[in-house]
Design a protein around this motif. Structure first.
Motif, PDB file in Angstrom:
ATOM      1  N   THR A   1       0.828  -1.226   0.000  1.00  0.00           N
ATOM      2  CA  THR A   1       0.000   0.000   0.000  1.00  0.00           C
ATOM      3  C   THR A   1       0.856   1.268   0.000  1.00  0.00           C
ATOM      4  O   THR A   1       0.342   2.366   0.114  1.00  0.00           O
ATOM      5  CB  THR A   1      -0.891   0.028   1.252  1.00  0.00           C
ATOM      6  OG1 THR A   1      -0.029  -0.077   2.391  1.00  0.00           O
ATOM      7  CG2 THR A   1      -1.897  -1.097   1.247  1.00  0.00           C
ATOM      8  N   MET A   2       2.195   1.097  -0.094  1.00  0.00           N
ATOM      9  CA  MET A   2       3.077   2.270   0.015  1.00  0.00           C
ATOM     10  C   MET A   2       3.678   2.612  -1.346  1.00  0.00           C
ATOM     11  O   MET A   2       3.719   1.767  -2.243  1.00  0.00           O
ATOM     12  CB  MET A   2       4.229   1.967   0.969  1.00  0.00           C
ATOM     13  CG  MET A   2       3.784   1.685   2.386  1.00  0.00           C
ATOM     14  SD  MET A   2       5.220   1.312   3.396  1.00  0.00           S
ATOM     15  CE  MET A   2       5.579  -0.319   2.868  1.00  0.00           C
ATOM     16  N   ASP A   3       4.147   3.834  -1.460  1.00  0.00           N
ATOM     17  CA  ASP A   3       4.903   4.150  -2.675  1.00  0.00           C
ATOM     18  C   ASP A   3       6.023   5.139  -2.376  1.00  0.00           C
ATOM     19  O   ASP A   3       6.010   5.815  -1.348  1.00  0.00           O
ATOM     20  CB  ASP A   3       3.998   4.664  -3.798  1.00  0.00           C
ATOM     21  CG  ASP A   3       3.306   5.943  -3.422  1.00  0.00           C
ATOM     22  OD1 ASP A   3       3.983   6.978  -3.355  1.00  0.00           O
ATOM     23  OD2 ASP A   3       2.078   5.901  -3.173  1.00  0.00           O
ATOM     24  N   LEU A   4       6.968   5.171  -3.294  1.00  0.00           N
ATOM     25  CA  LEU A   4       8.161   6.009  -3.116  1.00  0.00           C
ATOM     26  C   LEU A   4       8.477   6.713  -4.429  1.00  0.00           C
ATOM     27  O   LEU A   4       8.448   6.095  -5.499  1.00  0.00           O
ATOM     28  CB  LEU A   4       9.336   5.094  -2.731  1.00  0.00           C
ATOM     29  CG  LEU A   4      10.697   5.748  -2.517  1.00  0.00           C
ATOM     30  CD1 LEU A   4      10.685   6.624  -1.255  1.00  0.00           C
ATOM     31  CD2 LEU A   4      11.783   4.689  -2.375  1.00  0.00           C
ATOM     32  N   GLN A   5       8.761   8.018  -4.333  1.00  0.00           N
ATOM     33  CA  GLN A   5       9.178   8.771  -5.517  1.00  0.00           C
ATOM     34  C   GLN A   5      10.579   9.304  -5.265  1.00  0.00           C
ATOM     35  O   GLN A   5      11.017   9.377  -4.117  1.00  0.00           O
ATOM     36  CB  GLN A   5       8.212   9.924  -5.769  1.00  0.00           C
ATOM     37  CG  GLN A   5       6.851   9.435  -6.232  1.00  0.00           C
ATOM     38  CD  GLN A   5       5.914  10.564  -6.620  1.00  0.00           C
ATOM     39  OE1 GLN A   5       6.093  11.689  -6.218  1.00  0.00           O
ATOM     40  NE2 GLN A   5       4.917  10.226  -7.395  1.00  0.00           N
ATOM     41  N   ASN A   6      11.234   9.693  -6.321  1.00  0.00           N
ATOM     42  CA  ASN A   6      12.603  10.203  -6.169  1.00  0.00           C
ATOM     43  C   ASN A   6      12.786  11.402  -7.092  1.00  0.00           C
ATOM     44  O   ASN A   6      12.988  11.229  -8.288  1.00  0.00           O
ATOM     45  CB  ASN A   6      13.599   9.096  -6.544  1.00  0.00           C
ATOM     46  CG  ASN A   6      15.027   9.422  -6.162  1.00  0.00           C
ATOM     47  OD1 ASN A   6      15.268  10.218  -5.251  1.00  0.00           O
ATOM     48  ND2 ASN A   6      15.983   8.800  -6.832  1.00  0.00           N
ATOM     49  N   SER A   7      12.672  12.601  -6.524  1.00  0.00           N
ATOM     50  CA  SER A   7      12.866  13.774  -7.365  1.00  0.00           C
ATOM     51  C   SER A   7      14.067  14.561  -6.861  1.00  0.00           C
ATOM     52  O   SER A   7      14.252  14.733  -5.661  1.00  0.00           O
ATOM     53  CB  SER A   7      11.624  14.664  -7.315  1.00  0.00           C
ATOM     54  OG  SER A   7      11.938  15.902  -7.913  1.00  0.00           O
ATOM     55  N   PHE A   8      14.891  15.012  -7.820  1.00  0.00           N
ATOM     56  CA  PHE A   8      16.052  15.825  -7.441  1.00  0.00           C
ATOM     57  C   PHE A   8      15.725  17.311  -7.519  1.00  0.00           C
ATOM     58  O   PHE A   8      16.560  18.139  -7.198  1.00  0.00           O
ATOM     59  CB  PHE A   8      17.233  15.506  -8.365  1.00  0.00           C
ATOM     60  CG  PHE A   8      17.856  14.138  -8.124  1.00  0.00           C
ATOM     61  CD1 PHE A   8      17.335  13.258  -7.183  1.00  0.00           C
ATOM     62  CD2 PHE A   8      18.978  13.745  -8.836  1.00  0.00           C
ATOM     63  CE1 PHE A   8      17.910  12.014  -6.962  1.00  0.00           C
ATOM     64  CE2 PHE A   8      19.572  12.493  -8.619  1.00  0.00           C
ATOM     65  CZ  PHE A   8      19.029  11.635  -7.685  1.00  0.00           C
ATOM     66  N   THR A   9      14.504  17.629  -7.997  1.00  0.00           N
ATOM     67  CA  THR A   9      14.166  19.052  -8.170  1.00  0.00           C
ATOM     68  C   THR A   9      13.018  19.501  -7.265  1.00  0.00           C
ATOM     69  O   THR A   9      12.633  20.650  -7.277  1.00  0.00           O
ATOM     70  CB  THR A   9      13.776  19.346  -9.638  1.00  0.00           C
ATOM     71  OG1 THR A   9      12.785  18.397 -10.022  1.00  0.00           O
ATOM     72  CG2 THR A   9      14.979  19.278 -10.561  1.00  0.00           C
ATOM     73  N   GLN A  10      12.454  18.558  -6.495  1.00  0.00           N
ATOM     74  CA  GLN A  10      11.388  18.930  -5.557  1.00  0.00           C
ATOM     75  C   GLN A  10      11.693  18.331  -4.190  1.00  0.00           C
ATOM     76  O   GLN A  10      12.372  17.324  -4.094  1.00  0.00           O
ATOM     77  CB  GLN A  10      10.044  18.338  -6.019  1.00  0.00           C
ATOM     78  CG  GLN A  10       9.468  19.004  -7.252  1.00  0.00           C
ATOM     79  CD  GLN A  10       8.461  18.104  -7.948  1.00  0.00           C
ATOM     80  OE1 GLN A  10       7.863  17.232  -7.324  1.00  0.00           O
ATOM     81  NE2 GLN A  10       8.309  18.294  -9.237  1.00  0.00           N
ATOM     82  N   GLY A  11      11.134  18.970  -3.157  1.00  0.00           N
ATOM     83  CA  GLY A  11      11.244  18.413  -1.806  1.00  0.00           C
ATOM     84  C   GLY A  11      12.592  18.661  -1.156  1.00  0.00           C
ATOM     85  O   GLY A  11      13.405  19.445  -1.640  1.00  0.00           O
ATOM     86  N   LYS A  12      12.790  17.920  -0.048  1.00  0.00           N
ATOM     87  CA  LYS A  12      13.967  18.122   0.812  1.00  0.00           C
ATOM     88  C   LYS A  12      15.300  18.010   0.067  1.00  0.00           C
ATOM     89  O   LYS A  12      16.235  18.768   0.297  1.00  0.00           O
ATOM     90  CB  LYS A  12      13.955  17.042   1.903  1.00  0.00           C
ATOM     91  CG  LYS A  12      13.722  17.581   3.296  1.00  0.00           C
ATOM     92  CD  LYS A  12      13.816  16.431   4.255  1.00  0.00           C
ATOM     93  CE  LYS A  12      14.060  16.892   5.658  1.00  0.00           C
ATOM     94  NZ  LYS A  12      14.101  15.793   6.613  1.00  0.00           N
ATOM     95  N   PHE A  13      15.371  17.009  -0.832  1.00  0.00           N
ATOM     96  CA  PHE A  13      16.649  16.780  -1.498  1.00  0.00           C
ATOM     97  C   PHE A  13      17.024  17.940  -2.421  1.00  0.00           C
ATOM     98  O   PHE A  13      18.202  18.268  -2.567  1.00  0.00           O
ATOM     99  CB  PHE A  13      16.646  15.442  -2.251  1.00  0.00           C
ATOM    100  CG  PHE A  13      17.996  15.106  -2.821  1.00  0.00           C
ATOM    101  CD1 PHE A  13      19.116  15.041  -1.996  1.00  0.00           C
ATOM    102  CD2 PHE A  13      18.167  14.877  -4.173  1.00  0.00           C
ATOM    103  CE1 PHE A  13      20.376  14.763  -2.516  1.00  0.00           C
ATOM    104  CE2 PHE A  13      19.421  14.586  -4.699  1.00  0.00           C
ATOM    105  CZ  PHE A  13      20.523  14.526  -3.866  1.00  0.00           C
ATOM    106  N   SER A  14      16.007  18.596  -3.021  1.00  0.00           N
ATOM    107  CA  SER A  14      16.326  19.737  -3.906  1.00  0.00           C
ATOM    108  C   SER A  14      16.919  20.884  -3.081  1.00  0.00           C
ATOM    109  O   SER A  14      17.765  21.635  -3.571  1.00  0.00           O
ATOM    110  CB  SER A  14      15.096  20.188  -4.681  1.00  0.00           C
ATOM    111  OG  SER A  14      14.182  20.786  -3.812  1.00  0.00           O
ATOM    112  N   THR A  15      16.500  20.989  -1.807  1.00  0.00           N
ATOM    113  CA  THR A  15      17.078  22.034  -0.938  1.00  0.00           C
ATOM    114  C   THR A  15      18.551  21.712  -0.692  1.00  0.00           C
ATOM    115  O   THR A  15      19.420  22.584  -0.733  1.00  0.00           O
ATOM    116  CB  THR A  15      16.323  22.070   0.416  1.00  0.00           C
ATOM    117  OG1 THR A  15      14.939  22.052   0.148  1.00  0.00           O
ATOM    118  CG2 THR A  15      16.698  23.281   1.247  1.00  0.00           C
ATOM    119  N   ARG A  16      18.822  20.413  -0.472  1.00  0.00           N
ATOM    120  CA  ARG A  16      20.226  20.003  -0.259  1.00  0.00           C
ATOM    121  C   ARG A  16      21.070  20.346  -1.499  1.00  0.00           C
ATOM    122  O   ARG A  16      22.183  20.840  -1.384  1.00  0.00           O
ATOM    123  CB  ARG A  16      20.244  18.493   0.040  1.00  0.00           C
ATOM    124  CG  ARG A  16      21.555  18.025   0.621  1.00  0.00           C
ATOM    125  CD  ARG A  16      21.536  16.579   1.048  1.00  0.00           C
ATOM    126  NE  ARG A  16      22.911  16.110   1.173  1.00  0.00           N
ATOM    127  CZ  ARG A  16      23.267  14.841   1.168  1.00  0.00           C
ATOM    128  NH1 ARG A  16      22.360  13.889   1.066  1.00  0.00           N
ATOM    129  NH2 ARG A  16      24.532  14.497   1.276  1.00  0.00           N
TER     130      ARG A  16
END
Ligand SMILES: C[S@@+](CC[C@H](N)C(=O)[O-])C[C@H]1O[C@@H](n2cnc3c(N)ncnc32)[C@H](O)[C@@H]1O
Length: 246
Positions: free
Chosen positions: A55-70
């Motif tokens: 029932t879970m899912d995972l996305q990986n964006s380098f331009t949105q969210g926490k990682f884009s801030t990093r």
């Protein structure tokens, strides 16, 4: 031998537009193209690819969210620069033995290093490939992408040649038995991967030049070596081992 891990059962293109890309990935990773079959674990391919597990899912964006801030604060990555002994005048070759979503590897590539990323899980390799493909065509992203080589497999395949790299990097899963504050991504990986593989001790026995192991800040030391140096951040630390007589 490494344990067998759970992995995706195939790739589902969200619509016709993603059929061709899905077919290429299916051929590269030798997994079936799925339509509407009921499956537990698969990648849905659209503009924001998703790794689905139960029932879970995972996305990986380098331009949105926490990682884009990093990424936007790349020059403040002092801890990683110290742990990997990055040098403005010499590019380092790095073997990332636990690629995951490729975040650490991408930071190192943006910092100009040549990184071979090895990840044994196909679903995670696809999320990394697609995150890189979705990056805007900006010179520093193009350069960073060219610094990365992604390999789907067990990094222990490199146990005979660690000396070919300036740094061997290991970021094993933190042990969920401890009551650590875990991100949604870590919680997903925790159930999806269903194992804690940590190749650091195997690499430590070999003739590496520099071995960097990421640890939770207060975790006990995995490898007993009094000459190890730790670089500590607010929640994690890097334990660094240098080449010696093994
Ligand atoms: C904590 S995650 C790494 C996260 C990564 N550093 C990042 O920044 O996204 C650990 C990953 O290592 C992978 N892994 C563990 N042992 C491995 C091995 N021997 N070879 C290849 N991948 C491995 C797991 O499948 C998992 O995806």
């Amino acid at each position: 031998m490494a344990d067998i891990v759970a992995d995706i059962e195939g790739i589902k293109p969200a619509n016709l537009q993603f059929n061709e890309r899905a077919k290429i990935l299916c051929a590269n990773y030798k997994v079936p193209l799925l339509a509407n079959e009921l499956t537990n674990s698969y990648v849905v391919l659209d503009e924001n690819p998703k790794l689905c597990f139960k029932t879970m899912d995972l996305q990986n964006s380098f331009t949105q969210g926490k990682f884009s801030t990093r990424i936007s604060r790349i020059q403040t990555e002092h801890l990683i620069k110290k742990a990997f002994a990055l040098d403005a005048y010499k590019v380092k070759t790095i073997l990332d033995t636990t690629g995951g979503l490729g975040h650490d590897a991408f930071i190192l590539a943006l910092l100009g290093q040549k990184v071979t990323v090895v990840e044994k899980n196909i679903g995670l390799c696809i999320l990394l490939e697609e995150a890189l493909n979705a990056l805007p065509e900006l010179p520093y992203f193009i350069k960073a992408k060219s610094n990365l080589t992604i390999i789907n497999g067990d990094s222990r395949e490199f146990l005979k040649t660690p000396q070919n790299f300036d740094v061997i990097y290991v970021d094993p899963m933190f042990n969920s038995q401890k009551k650590l504050k875990r991100s949604k991504q870590m919680e997903f990986l925790d159930s999806y991967l269903d194992e804690y593989d940590d190749p650091s001790k195997d690499f430590y026995k070999e003739h590496f030049q520099r071995l960097v192991v990421k640890k939770e800040l207060r975790a006990t030391t995995g490898i007993k070596d009094s000459s190890a140096i730790s670089f500590k951040g607010s929640s994690i630390r890097y334990d660094v081992y240098l080449k010696g007589e093994k």
